[in-house]
Design a protein around this motif. Sequence first.
Motif, short mmCIF file in Angstrom:
data_model
loop_
_atom_site.label_atom_id
_atom_site.label_comp_id
_atom_site.label_asym_id
_atom_site.label_seq_id
_atom_site.Cartn_x
_atom_site.Cartn_y
_atom_site.Cartn_z
N ALA A 163 0.83 -1.21 0.00
CA ALA A 163 0.00 0.00 0.00
C ALA A 163 0.87 1.26 0.00
O ALA A 163 1.93 1.30 0.63
N ILE A 164 0.41 2.27 -0.72
CA ILE A 164 1.09 3.56 -0.77
C ILE A 164 0.11 4.63 -0.31
O ILE A 164 -0.99 4.74 -0.87
N ASP A 165 0.50 5.35 0.71
CA ASP A 165 -0.35 6.42 1.23
C ASP A 165 -1.75 5.91 1.58
O ASP A 165 -2.76 6.54 1.28
N GLY A 166 -1.79 4.70 2.18
CA GLY A 166 -3.06 4.16 2.64
C GLY A 166 -3.92 3.54 1.57
O GLY A 166 -5.09 3.23 1.82
N LYS A 167 -3.37 3.31 0.37
CA LYS A 167 -4.14 2.73 -0.72
C LYS A 167 -3.36 1.59 -1.38
O LYS A 167 -2.14 1.69 -1.54
N ILE A 168 -4.09 0.54 -1.78
CA ILE A 168 -3.48 -0.60 -2.46
C ILE A 168 -3.70 -0.44 -3.96
O ILE A 168 -4.85 -0.46 -4.43
N PRO A 169 -2.64 -0.24 -4.74
CA PRO A 169 -2.81 -0.07 -6.19
C PRO A 169 -3.40 -1.33 -6.83
O PRO A 169 -2.98 -2.45 -6.53
N LEU A 170 -4.38 -1.14 -7.71
CA LEU A 170 -4.97 -2.28 -8.40
C LEU A 170 -3.95 -3.00 -9.27
O LEU A 170 -4.08 -4.20 -9.52
N LYS A 171 -2.92 -2.29 -9.73
CA LYS A 171 -1.92 -2.92 -10.58
C LYS A 171 -1.25 -4.09 -9.87
O LYS A 171 -0.84 -5.07 -10.52
N ASN A 172 -1.12 -4.01 -8.54
CA ASN A 172 -0.51 -5.10 -7.80
C ASN A 172 -1.41 -6.33 -7.75
O ASN A 172 -0.94 -7.47 -7.75
N ILE A 173 -2.72 -6.10 -7.69
CA ILE A 173 -3.67 -7.22 -7.71
C ILE A 173 -3.71 -7.83 -9.10
O ILE A 173 -3.74 -9.06 -9.25
N TYR A 174 -3.68 -7.00 -10.14
CA TYR A 174 -3.64 -7.52 -11.51
C TYR A 174 -2.39 -8.38 -11.73
O TYR A 174 -2.44 -9.41 -12.40
N LYS A 175 -1.28 -7.94 -11.16
CA LYS A 175 -0.02 -8.67 -11.33
C LYS A 175 -0.07 -10.03 -10.64
O LYS A 175 0.52 -11.00 -11.12
N MET A 176 -0.80 -10.11 -9.53
CA MET A 176 -0.84 -11.35 -8.76
C MET A 176 -1.77 -12.38 -9.39
O MET A 176 -1.52 -13.59 -9.30
N PHE A 177 -2.84 -11.93 -10.06
CA PHE A 177 -3.83 -12.84 -10.62
C PHE A 177 -3.91 -12.65 -12.13
O PHE A 177 -3.84 -11.54 -12.64
N SER A 178 -4.12 -13.75 -12.85
CA SER A 178 -3.89 -13.76 -14.29
C SER A 178 -5.03 -13.18 -15.12
O SER A 178 -4.81 -12.76 -16.25
N ASP A 179 -6.26 -13.14 -14.61
CA ASP A 179 -7.41 -12.75 -15.42
C ASP A 179 -7.93 -11.39 -14.96
O ASP A 179 -8.65 -11.28 -13.97
N ARG A 180 -7.57 -10.34 -15.69
CA ARG A 180 -7.93 -8.98 -15.28
C ARG A 180 -9.44 -8.76 -15.27
O ARG A 180 -9.97 -8.08 -14.38
N LYS A 181 -10.14 -9.35 -16.22
CA LYS A 181 -11.59 -9.16 -16.27
C LYS A 181 -12.25 -9.73 -15.03
O LYS A 181 -13.17 -9.13 -14.45
N ARG A 182 -11.79 -10.90 -14.60
CA ARG A 182 -12.39 -11.50 -13.40
C ARG A 182 -12.01 -10.74 -12.14
O ARG A 182 -12.79 -10.67 -11.19
N VAL A 183 -10.82 -10.16 -12.12
CA VAL A 183 -10.43 -9.32 -10.98
C VAL A 183 -11.34 -8.11 -10.89
O VAL A 183 -11.86 -7.78 -9.82
N ASP A 184 -11.58 -7.45 -12.03
CA ASP A 184 -12.47 -6.28 -12.04
C ASP A 184 -13.89 -6.66 -11.60
O ASP A 184 -14.53 -5.94 -10.83
N TYR A 185 -14.36 -7.80 -12.11
CA TYR A 185 -15.71 -8.25 -11.74
C TYR A 185 -15.81 -8.53 -10.24
O TYR A 185 -16.78 -8.13 -9.58
N ALA A 186 -14.80 -9.23 -9.70
CA ALA A 186 -14.85 -9.61 -8.28
C ALA A 186 -14.71 -8.40 -7.36
O ALA A 186 -15.31 -8.36 -6.28
N LEU A 187 -13.91 -7.41 -7.77
CA LEU A 187 -13.73 -6.22 -6.93
C LEU A 187 -14.88 -5.24 -7.08
O LEU A 187 -15.13 -4.42 -6.19
N ASP A 188 -15.57 -5.32 -8.24
CA ASP A 188 -16.67 -4.40 -8.52
C ASP A 188 -16.22 -2.95 -8.37
O ASP A 188 -16.90 -2.11 -7.77
N LYS A 189 -15.02 -2.69 -8.86
CA LYS A 189 -14.46 -1.34 -8.78
C LYS A 189 -14.32 -0.79 -10.20
O LYS A 189 -13.51 -1.27 -10.98
#
Length: 746
Positions: A163-189
């Motif tokens: 986390a940077i300045d109290g926020k977790i960048p989505l790019k780090n979550i995308y890097k950890m998991f292979s399917d960006r569409k499913r990450v976006d769907y699951a986070l609903d962000k």
Amino acid sequence: MAGAKPGVHALQLKPVSVHEALKKGGKFIKWEEDTSQNVPDRQITLNVDADGFFLYWSVSPNQELEILDISLIRDTRTGKYAKQPKQKTLDLIPSRDENDNLLTIVYGTDLVNVTFYNFVALELNVAKLWVDQLFEMATNKLSQNASRTTYLRKAHTKLTLQAIDGKIPLKNIYKMFSDRKRVDYALDKKHVTAINLEEFTWDFFTGFLDKACGRPELQTILEESGSRNKPFITLDQFTTFLNTKQRDPRLNEVLYPPLKKEQVRQIMENYESPSHLDRDQISLKAFSNYLAGEENNIVPPEKLDLMDDMNQPLSNYFINSSHNTYLTVGQLTGMSSVEMYRQVLLTGCRCIELDCWKGRLPDEEPYITHGFTMTTEISFKEVLEAIAESAFKTSNYPVILSFENHVDSPTQQAKMAEYCKTIFGDALLINPLEKFPLVPEQPLPSPQDLLGKILVKNKKKPDLSVKSLEEAGLKELEPESEEEDTEETAAEMNKPYSDEGTAYREVIATKEMSTLVNYIQPVKFKSFNDAAKKKRVDSSNYMPQLFWNIGCQMVALNFQTPDLPMQLNMGVFEYNGRSGYLLKPEVMRRTDRQFDPFTDSIVDGIVANAFRITVISGQFLSERKVGVIVEVDMFGLPGDAKKRAKTKMSNGNSMDPVWKNEKFFFPQVILPSLASVRISAYEENGRFIGHRVLPVSAIRPGFHYICLKNELNQPLMLPSLLVLTEVWDYIPTEHQKYADALADPI
């Protein structure tokens, strides 16, 4: 602990415990060994998270932390063994005592390309604490073989640390998991680039995973256990599930009786909410958490502990052994390395090789290299110092120094012997133990008798040799031999020293070196014909299983090459407390009978096994959106019925592939205590993802996650496989009807 005792094993292993000082943090100066980059010394605060997953520090405010995975730490050093900074760095320290403020962390995923992180503590008596605590956490056997839930918590911790300045960048979550569409769907962000740290709780993270990966196979397992389309099963049904699907039928029912309802309810309490417990139910979520929990690991923790009887003669063990330990690349060119001796010993290897050559004028210091090749030379003395430093950090059991001695100078051999005595001190075994004299028919001492000792294996001067050593000593098989195939004649034995090279024959040991040799010396062994021994130059390895099958105690491999044979060796020697010693099967230790490793039938006194594995699904196998294939290999005797099987390729899904009817049956494993199963995963292009080596005798039957490891047998954070394993006593076809009648006599 001297090893296993009859009955139920009392687990000696302890989970990771993080010292308060490491959680609180310590002030250090971080300095760079490479001065060409002009990176200035920086004052930092080192921290370890509460679970002991990561070591981290910040370089400047509002920037991502620098994070090291503690499971990938190879070594920690202080004092004279740490890297030495420039004086200007030491001048920044207000209070210091020679080298006691120094901390070096050795880090990496292979033995050759390690990275050194160098720090200087600002206060006295701090560096030693960090060295000891970090090494203890990095080598913890339970954390190296943790549950899937633990590794998911590790992933959550890493994201929060980023986390940077109290926020977790989505790019780090995308890097950890292979399917960006499913990450976006699951986070609903939508249209956001970060998540607030306060929002990213453990419950939020597990909810995200559940939404990203539906996991229908878990619902199927619950239904097969009796749920009948309900989101739970009852206490009675869960008890039946544990005592049938999850129970090992090979266990003695007196020592390991089936679970009672009261015991099952205690398990449920670790995972279930009070509302379901009040109704004697376990929900799908709690059931899934149990499958991924510590109580359901594929290998029981006691199998990672020191289980073998360590009081048998030394020749009754397989010993983790290295060939040409100093090499970092091939056999003909490349760098030799003192550091390789440290790294190989830290894996738990207990037999290392020293190819010694006569030093040149003016110093006449013996050195180590691969003779008459273009490999570089390293100091013999520095190698001994490295061995003294690292010999017993991972295992306290004896280390064998296998000398290939080409030093045709009595003066320099005397110097070598003196170095051994002064550098190793009391650890060097010079005289035979009083209880184990060098006389005919006398058994060798045990690993327990030789605890903390260093033994020299070198050719011995003929008049000092004892014939009984050839009868009782250890045999060693190496990838290639530099000795001639013909017997050394008496004339050759007495040939005077010369300045000519001795690449194809070791020289005669002087009295000084001979006095260091006691229980182990090389004996010319002619039972094998290695046709490729003069041709292989790339440091590839042969398959060690072939030689374990025929009882070879020391099968020496090239540790710098992480090929399949080396991966198998690493996986097999992970067990028995990573001591470097594995007790041979009882049938190989008996003197009243001879074991035939090429048998294709049941061996008298040995209960063979049948083994079946169903590959159900994979989880987060790759950071890329690719197809994945899983292979299952059985390593055992040649007579075992089946050797390899593999799944179909998943259809472009590496995040949560599900396979159907991928059952692989190995109908006969003749000697289970010598057999291992290797489960490995590969991307569609053949790229290695990870693997796990499991002794057949240690595998728990039932539904389990297999958390994968890399080539060096270090745990991977996310990749895992859900499998169903079944193991039972093998019954020949002609006896099956009698077995069925005994199992169901009514």
